[in-house]
Design a protein around this motif. Structure first.
Motif, short mmCIF file in Angstrom:
data_model
loop_
_atom_site.label_atom_id
_atom_site.label_comp_id
_atom_site.label_asym_id
_atom_site.label_seq_id
_atom_site.Cartn_x
_atom_site.Cartn_y
_atom_site.Cartn_z
N ILE A 76 12.32 -11.00 13.58
CA ILE A 76 13.00 -9.82 13.04
C ILE A 76 14.11 -9.30 13.95
CG2 ILE A 76 10.96 -9.12 11.72
CD1 ILE A 76 10.49 -6.91 13.84
N ARG B 267 3.48 -1.44 18.46
CA ARG B 267 3.33 -1.15 17.04
C ARG B 267 2.05 -0.38 16.76
NH1 ARG B 267 2.97 -6.27 13.27
NH2 ARG B 267 0.79 -6.16 13.91
N MET C 131 3.78 9.08 15.16
CA MET C 131 4.22 9.87 14.00
C MET C 131 3.51 11.23 13.99
SD MET C 131 6.69 8.53 12.33
CE MET C 131 6.70 9.58 10.86
N PRO D 70 17.26 1.36 12.24
CA PRO D 70 18.20 0.49 12.95
C PRO D 70 18.51 -0.76 12.12
CG PRO D 70 16.08 0.60 14.12
CD PRO D 70 15.90 1.29 12.81
N ARG E 173 8.42 1.63 3.93
CA ARG E 173 8.03 2.00 5.30
C ARG E 173 8.26 3.49 5.55
NH1 ARG E 173 11.24 -0.56 10.31
NH2 ARG E 173 12.96 0.38 9.17
N ARG E 174 9.39 3.98 5.10
CA ARG E 174 9.72 5.38 5.37
C ARG E 174 8.69 6.31 4.74
NH1 ARG E 174 10.53 8.44 8.65
NH2 ARG E 174 11.69 10.33 8.29
N LEU F 264 5.39 6.04 6.63
CA LEU F 264 5.42 6.76 7.91
C LEU F 264 5.26 8.26 7.71
CD1 LEU F 264 8.33 5.05 9.91
CD2 LEU F 264 5.89 4.98 10.45
N LEU G 168 15.82 -8.88 2.98
CA LEU G 168 15.75 -9.76 4.14
C LEU G 168 14.30 -9.95 4.57
CD1 LEU G 168 18.64 -8.21 6.26
CD2 LEU G 168 18.72 -10.35 4.98
N LEU G 169 13.99 -11.14 5.09
CA LEU G 169 12.63 -11.42 5.56
C LEU G 169 12.21 -10.46 6.66
CD1 LEU G 169 12.52 -15.31 5.60
CD2 LEU G 169 11.42 -13.73 4.00
N ARG G 170 13.16 -10.10 7.52
CA ARG G 170 12.81 -9.17 8.61
C ARG G 170 12.30 -7.85 8.04
NH1 ARG G 170 18.02 -6.17 11.11
NH2 ARG G 170 16.85 -6.47 13.00
N VAL H 188 8.72 -8.26 6.84
CA VAL H 188 7.79 -8.20 7.98
C VAL H 188 7.63 -6.78 8.48
CG1 VAL H 188 7.41 -8.94 10.37
CG2 VAL H 188 8.26 -10.58 8.68
N GLN H 189 8.74 -6.14 8.86
CA GLN H 189 8.59 -4.87 9.58
C GLN H 189 8.38 -3.67 8.66
OE1 GLN H 189 12.04 -4.38 12.04
NE2 GLN H 189 13.49 -4.54 10.35
N ASP I 158 3.81 -5.03 8.46
CA ASP I 158 3.37 -4.14 9.55
C ASP I 158 2.43 -3.05 9.04
OD1 ASP I 158 4.80 -5.42 11.48
OD2 ASP I 158 6.13 -3.76 11.97
N PHE I 159 2.58 -2.64 7.81
CA PHE I 159 1.80 -1.52 7.28
C PHE I 159 0.81 -1.97 6.21
CE2 PHE I 159 5.74 0.12 8.97
CZ PHE I 159 5.29 1.14 9.80
#
Ligand SMILES: Cc1cc2nc3c(=O)[nH]c(=O)nc-3n(C[C@H](O)[C@H](O)[C@H](O)COP(=O)(O)OP(=O)(O)OC[C@H]3O[C@@H](n4cnc5c(N)ncnc54)[C@H](O)[C@@H]3O)c2cc1C
Lengths: 128, 412
Positions: free
Chosen positions: A8, A75, A82, B50, B172-173, B176, B194-196, B199-200, B204-205
């Protein structure tokens, strides 16, 4: 043990293979640059992420200021981070790059503002 | 005729417009930029994650940080910046522009115009989903604005329809901020973003991504109470007995962006796939005084590209206004196999250019060719990432002998 990861670090999204033996990274393949290798080595032991979110602003033209950690944090600490950030508030004006909190949860990372918010000019949609 | 005379008028103050106005002013053109919001930056202001600026600034910035840098470059350029100024109409005779601003009606008579009004989100109504029409259905960009700028949460439990980057980022937002995200649904057999971001934002969640799924019906009287989701076949048709109910009070739609062209569609020829105006390598439309860049031409993935194209349009518009841009003998680019979005629509012999194109589905390896002019192998072609092909001035010279250039992507 072999693990497959998607890098990533940038939008290319290389498919990486990491070989891990008793907690140690033996090899990384599939990466097209040095950042990919570094990412895989870290991701296999402790995934790290930059956390972007926002913080309440008192007396500002906007009710929130966008923030980010100035470096990746583990992570697994994101939910706790948060919770902590939700309790923060900052007085306007806020400068871009201003440090809102230092050493977030002992990670060494600072929380910095990613935009400027000047003092209340006119009421925002939500008020303050 | 009343009105302020300027060389270049830039309409829209996102990344494209800011890049254009700064470049035009630096070419010595008297330049005005009008933007309807209080702040310049466009969609960047609400993209607090980002992922911006890796090419332009060699570091990874958030949207507001990228916008602040561009604003800095713009403020030192000498362009006049008018915020809270909304375009009312663009009269091709003249051309003449009227805009509403807190100071009253603005009338501007530019020699050249750069159209940089970005893109609109495809709305719920365009999807024709059966069921009720309750509150709680948002487009992803609107939802992003509410959460990130105004500090308002849309609901408590969300389903996201569409796995483009905006949908993934919003999953994600919301998560969070404590909103439960039941699932992200994608009609196609592969993720749109995008793959990134898969993932993120999802992995991740532990947010489920249901490929080949869509919303078959929405439920709820005043407020959304849930959606029926269904699996679909290759052609997007619902498969029998695959439907199930997911309770939720929020449905977020990330189902595509459409270039904003309402003020010019009556007189500027559009590309039917990009849905923005046809432009040549100078970002000049088929109406010689009208230039365009950014998401109003075609939806781009990277703001770095948008800002760079904006600057190119700004330079060309300034040269046009100063009488220095020769009439272009444009050589059309035509779509061959496996080409969806394609920018520009024409090349100018002798001028370097970058051709941007999008494939309709993922390929492990492809050959991209521009009609015998250039041919290149490319690893991992995906719809979420535009492919860029540089046309150097040398190759571009050979264009003068060609009636058109066929752009083709073939699996290799
Ligand atoms: C959710 C999301 C995530 C993204 N993530 C990334 C990422 O990680 N990395 C990356 O590089 N890129 C990313 N992008 C893409 C990038 O942000 C955009 O491509 C780029 O910012 C578009 O700029 P633009 O100037 O073309 O359009 P916009 O930013 O939409 O600007 C158009 C401007 O025109 C103004 N306008 C419209 N109509 C009028 C009118 N009538 N009168 C006056 N002004 C008007 C609008 O107010 C707006 O300010 C993302 C985009 C989105 C939406």
């Amino acid at each position: 043990m072999k693990r497959r990861l998607t890098c990533i670090s940038c939008p290319v999204g290389c498919e990486l293979t990491v070989e891990v033996e008793s907690g140690q990274v033996i090899s990384v393949s599939g990466n097209r640059c040095g950042r990919g290798e570094a990412y895989a080595r870290q991701e296999a032991v402790e995934p790290m992420r930059v956390l972007p979110t926002s913080v309440k602003v008192i007396g500002g033209e906007l009710p929130l200021v966008s923030v980010r950690t100035d470096r990746p944090i583990p992570r697994r600490l994101i939910p706790q981070a948060m919770g902590f950030i939700r309790g923060l508030a900052v007085e306007a004006p806020v400068e871009i790059g201003q440090v809102i909190a230092r050493d977030l949860l002992g990670t060494g990372a600072s929380l910095v503002a990613t935009r400027a918010v000047s003092r209340c000019g006119r009421p925002s949609l939500q008020g303050t | 005729m009343r009105g302020v005379k300027v060389d270049v008028l830039v309409i829209g103050g996102g990344a494209a417009g800011m890049g254009a106005a700064a470049a035009a002013a630096r070419e010595g053109a008297k330049t005005i930029l009008i933007e309807r919001n209080e702040r310049l930056g466009g969609v960047l202001e609400q993209c607090i994650h980002p992922g911006f600026g890796l090419h332009r600034y060699r570091e990874e910035l958030t949207g507001p940080e990228f916008a602040a840098r561009l604003r800095g470059e713009l403020e030192s350029s000498g362009a006049e910046l008018l915020t809270e100024a909304t375009l009312l109409d663009l009269d091709p005779a003249g051309p003449r522009v009227r805009a509403a601003s807190p100071k009253g009606l603005l009338q501007i008579r530019p020699k050249a115009v750069v159209w940089a009004c970005g893109a609109r989100e495809r709305p719920f109504g365009a999807l024709r989903i059966p069921g009720t029409r309750p509150a709680g259905i948002y487009t992803a960009g609107l939802c992003q604005r509410l959460v990130n700028i105004h500090g308002l949460l849309p609901g408590k439990r969300a389903v996201i329809l569409g796995s483009g980057d905006i949908g993934l980022i919003m999953a994600r937002r919301l998560r969070l901020e404590g909103v439960e995200v039941a699932a992200v649904l994608e009609l196609k057999p592969f993720p749109g973003g995008l793959l990134r971001n898969v993932v993120q934002c999802l992995e991740d969640f532990e947010i489920p991504l249901l490929l080949r799924h869509t919303v078959a019906e929405v439920h709820g009287k005043r407020r959304l109470s849930g959606v029926t989701v269904v699996e679909v076949d290759e052609g997007g048709k619902p498969l029998p007995r695959t439907d199930r109910f997911i309770p939720c009070d929020t449905l977020v739609l990330s189902v595509g962006l459409i270039p904003e062209v309402r003020a010019l569609e009556s007189f500027a020829p559009l590309d039917p796939v990009n849905r923005g105006p046809k432009v040549n390598a100078w970002l000049q439309t088929e109406v010689p005084w009208l230039f365009s860049a950014g998401n109003s031409v075609a939806v781009f993935d990277l703001v770095d590209t948008v800002a760079a194209l904006g600057a190119r349009a700004g330079v060309a518009a300034a040269r046009y206004a100063q009488g220095e841009l020769p009439p272009a003998r444009a050589v059309p680019l035509v779509r061959g196999e496996n080409v969806l979005h394609l920018v520009p629509s024409a090349l100018v012999p002798g001028e370097e250019a970058t051709v941007f194109l999008r494939v309709p589905r993922p390929f492990p390896r492809v050959k991209v060719s521009l009609g015998g002019l250039i041919s290149r192998n490319h690893l991992g072609a995906r719809p979420a990432e535009m492919i860029e092909v540089k046309v150097p001035p040398g190759a571009s010279k050979e264009l003068s002998r060609m009636p058109e250039v066929r752009v083709e992507v073939t699996p290799a």
